[in-house]
Motif scaffolding. Structure first.
Motif, PDB file in Angstrom:
ATOM      1  N   ILE A 137     -18.633  -9.011  35.634  1.00  0.00           N
ATOM      2  CA  ILE A 137     -18.084  -9.943  34.900  1.00  0.00           C
ATOM      3  C   ILE A 137     -16.717 -10.048  35.085  1.00  0.00           C
ATOM      4  N   ARG A 138     -15.934 -11.093  34.674  1.00  0.00           N
ATOM      5  CA  ARG A 138     -14.510 -10.897  34.897  1.00  0.00           C
ATOM      6  C   ARG A 138     -13.952  -9.883  33.929  1.00  0.00           C
ATOM      7  N   GLY A 139     -12.899  -9.265  34.456  1.00  0.00           N
ATOM      8  CA  GLY A 139     -12.329  -8.004  33.619  1.00  0.00           C
ATOM      9  C   GLY A 139     -13.298  -6.931  33.218  1.00  0.00           C
ATOM     10  N   MET A 140     -14.200  -6.810  33.996  1.00  0.00           N
ATOM     11  CA  MET A 140     -15.092  -5.460  34.055  1.00  0.00           C
ATOM     12  C   MET A 140     -15.146  -4.951  35.359  1.00  0.00           C
ATOM     13  N   ASN A 141     -14.511  -3.973  35.739  1.00  0.00           N
ATOM     14  CA  ASN A 141     -14.636  -3.631  37.196  1.00  0.00           C
ATOM     15  C   ASN A 141     -15.162  -2.671  37.604  1.00  0.00           C
ATOM     16  N   PRO A 146     -15.432   3.764  27.597  1.00  0.00           N
ATOM     17  CA  PRO A 146     -14.999   2.486  27.633  1.00  0.00           C
ATOM     18  C   PRO A 146     -14.682   1.652  26.245  1.00  0.00           C
ATOM     19  N   MET A 147     -13.886   0.797  26.149  1.00  0.00           N
ATOM     20  CA  MET A 147     -13.728  -0.127  24.995  1.00  0.00           C
ATOM     21  C   MET A 147     -13.749  -1.506  25.346  1.00  0.00           C
ATOM     22  N   PHE A 148     -13.765  -2.565  24.608  1.00  0.00           N
ATOM     23  CA  PHE A 148     -14.130  -3.850  25.119  1.00  0.00           C
ATOM     24  C   PHE A 148     -13.316  -4.816  24.234  1.00  0.00           C
ATOM     25  N   ARG A 149     -12.756  -5.774  24.684  1.00  0.00           N
ATOM     26  CA  ARG A 149     -11.879  -6.907  24.295  1.00  0.00           C
ATOM     27  C   ARG A 149     -11.942  -7.839  25.234  1.00  0.00           C
ATOM     28  N   HIS A 150     -12.159  -9.200  24.587  1.00  0.00           N
ATOM     29  CA  HIS A 150     -11.780 -10.256  25.462  1.00  0.00           C
ATOM     30  C   HIS A 150     -10.424 -11.101  25.573  1.00  0.00           C
ATOM     31  N   GLU A 151      -9.918 -10.286  26.386  1.00  0.00           N
ATOM     32  CA  GLU A 151      -8.421 -10.545  26.648  1.00  0.00           C
ATOM     33  C   GLU A 151      -8.293 -11.285  27.860  1.00  0.00           C
ATOM     34  N   ARG A 152      -7.142 -11.587  28.328  1.00  0.00           N
ATOM     35  CA  ARG A 152      -6.863 -12.121  29.264  1.00  0.00           C
ATOM     36  C   ARG A 152      -6.645 -11.049  30.380  1.00  0.00           C
ATOM     37  N   PRO A 153      -7.365 -11.032  31.316  1.00  0.00           N
ATOM     38  CA  PRO A 153      -7.301  -9.730  32.190  1.00  0.00           C
ATOM     39  C   PRO A 153      -5.847 -10.015  33.180  1.00  0.00           C
ATOM     40  N   GLN A 154      -5.170  -8.791  33.230  1.00  0.00           N
ATOM     41  CA  GLN A 154      -3.926  -8.581  33.884  1.00  0.00           C
ATOM     42  C   GLN A 154      -3.971  -7.336  34.603  1.00  0.00           C
TER      43      GLN A 154
END
Length: 429
Positions: A8-12, A111-119
């Motif tokens: 998933i985008r932003g989950m590496n 791990p923590m989770f936030r729907h931010e814009r990945p950078q």
């Protein structure tokens, strides 16, 4: 053809070549916290959504925009934790471990989770190490948290790359008075504020201080200052903190616009920031939250803590090339065996060596192979030395000892002397 499977985008994924640096960082922090008397606590990744609404605040960006929330089969609203403090407070309340004024000095990792814009260095699934201390209300414990991080930066070799920013938000009463004054001032300049700050003016006005918009920052130059509204208790607490940091020799910058993004902070807030990752970014932040436990249904209990982002700090170690040589090497010694008899003897010999040298990283070749192919694998492993067992070595009960990374001729070492020889060459050298 079906679409290929991807994360998933932003989950590496953290790949095998990356994990040694992660383990080094995590181990360094864990050892430091052990030395300061902190105990680890582990909380679930999923909590009831209400927990975060009550603790973080319903009008914060995290709750409004960034949480991963879903209904389970029972119709309960659940959320992947966006931060650790609320979950830790829930745990200590549920198990009663802060009752009666018991002091608790806790830490957690995960791990923590936030729907931010990945950078770069900031992802939707990210990892934190956090500390929480309960039932200590003086500036001495605030100072200890900062001093620990200062020591950590020194151990990691990044002390010159970070800067400490400090502020005090006062008690809820003094912050309320400041909030009224700030709203009055900003309302008079409403048309000059950016759209996001106009929205925050109605919901969470202190976050306007945090804006990156240049026009709004210009308006804030003449805005009321929090320091002018601090109560005597908060002012004395802040002076006590600064005195302790001065005594230890930790430099800091006072930042009156530092408010943090969560509703529960009071008195001390701090951030460690860096400009080594491009735009200035925060790598560790926290502060005091004396009213949070009571807000969540417990008895009045003081609290203070911080969290650090593992991704960003690992990235700093890579950027500043502060990676210890030994963690880039996963194997110290590689054992090559030729023929079934040698393979069996090699397994037994390897286990005897491991008994005597439990910290030695010894890899035994698997999958057989020719002399050339096994030596190719030994070299690729990064090992310092190769051990060789063939027909001649078996007959003499010796093992060939060949340096792979430097000068030196191949030697023959008796089986019963191998561990002592390796201790000299690898463990000490």
């Amino acid at each position: 053809m079906s679409k290929s499977l991807q994360a998933i985008r932003g989950m590496n994924d953290i790949l095998p070549e990356q994990t040694p640096l992660w383990r080094y960082f995590e181990g360094t922090v864990a050892r430091l916290l052990d030395n300061y008397g902190y105990k680890q606590i582990r909380m679930p990744i999923v909590e009831f959504t209400e927990l975060f609404k009550r603790s973080i605040g319903e009008v914060t960006d995290i709750v409004e925009k960034e949480m991963y929330t879903f209904e389970d089969r029972n119709g309960d609203s659940l959320t992947l934790r966006p931060e650790g403090t609320a979950a830790c407070v829930r745990a200590v309340l549920e198990h009663g471990i802060t009752g009666g004024g018991q002091v608790q000095k806790l830490w957690y990792i995960g791990p923590m989770f936030r729907h931010e814009r990945p950078q770069k260095g900031r992802y939707r699934q990210f990892h934190q190490i956090g500390l929480e201390v309960f039932n200590l209300d003086g500036p001495d414990i605030d100072a200890e948290l900062i001093i620990m991080t200062w020591r950590l930066w020194g151990e990691l070799g990044i002390r010159d790359a970070v800067k400490l920013e400090l502020n005090s938000l006062g008690t809820s009463e003094s912050r309320g008075r400041y909030r009224e004054a700030l709203v009055e001032y900003l309302s008079a300049h409403h048309d000059k504020l950016d759209e996001d700050s106009q929205r925050r003016l109605k919901t969470n006005p202190l976050r306007v201080l945090d804006t990156k918009n240049a026009d709004t920052q210009a308006v804030l130059v003449d805005a009321p200052k929090m320091a002018d509204y601090l109560d005597d208790e908060s002012r004395a607490h802040f002076e006590g903190l600064k005195a302790r940091l001065d005594a230890v020799g930790i430099p800091y910058v006072l930042n009156p616009k530092l408010v943090r993004g969560l509703d529960y902070y009071s008195k001390t807030v701090f951030e460690w920031v860096t400009d080594k990752l491009g735009a200035q970014g925060t790598v560790c932040a926290g502060g005091r939250y004396d009213g949070l436990v009571e807000q969540m249904g417990g008895k009045p209990t003081t609290g203070v803590g911080f969290a650090m982002g593992i991704e960003r700090l690992v990235l700093m170690l890579e950027t500043l090339e502060q990676i210890p040589e030994e963690i880039s090497r996963q194997v110290d010694v590689y054992l090559c065996a030729f023929g079934e008899e040698a393979e069996l003897a090699g397994l037994a010999l390897a286990e005897r060596v491991r008994d005597q040298l439990p910290n030695l990283r010894l890899q035994v070749n698997a999958g057989a192979g020719s002399f050339k192919s096994q030596f190719k694998k030994a070299d690729k492993s990064g090992a310092l030395y190769a051990l060789i067992l063939g027909d001649d070595e078996m007959a003499q009960q010796v093992v060939g000892f060949k340096p792979l990374r430097g000068q030196g001729e191949q030697q023959s070492i008796a089986w019963d002397a191998l561990a002592a020889h390796l201790a000299t060459c690898v463990v000490q050298g």
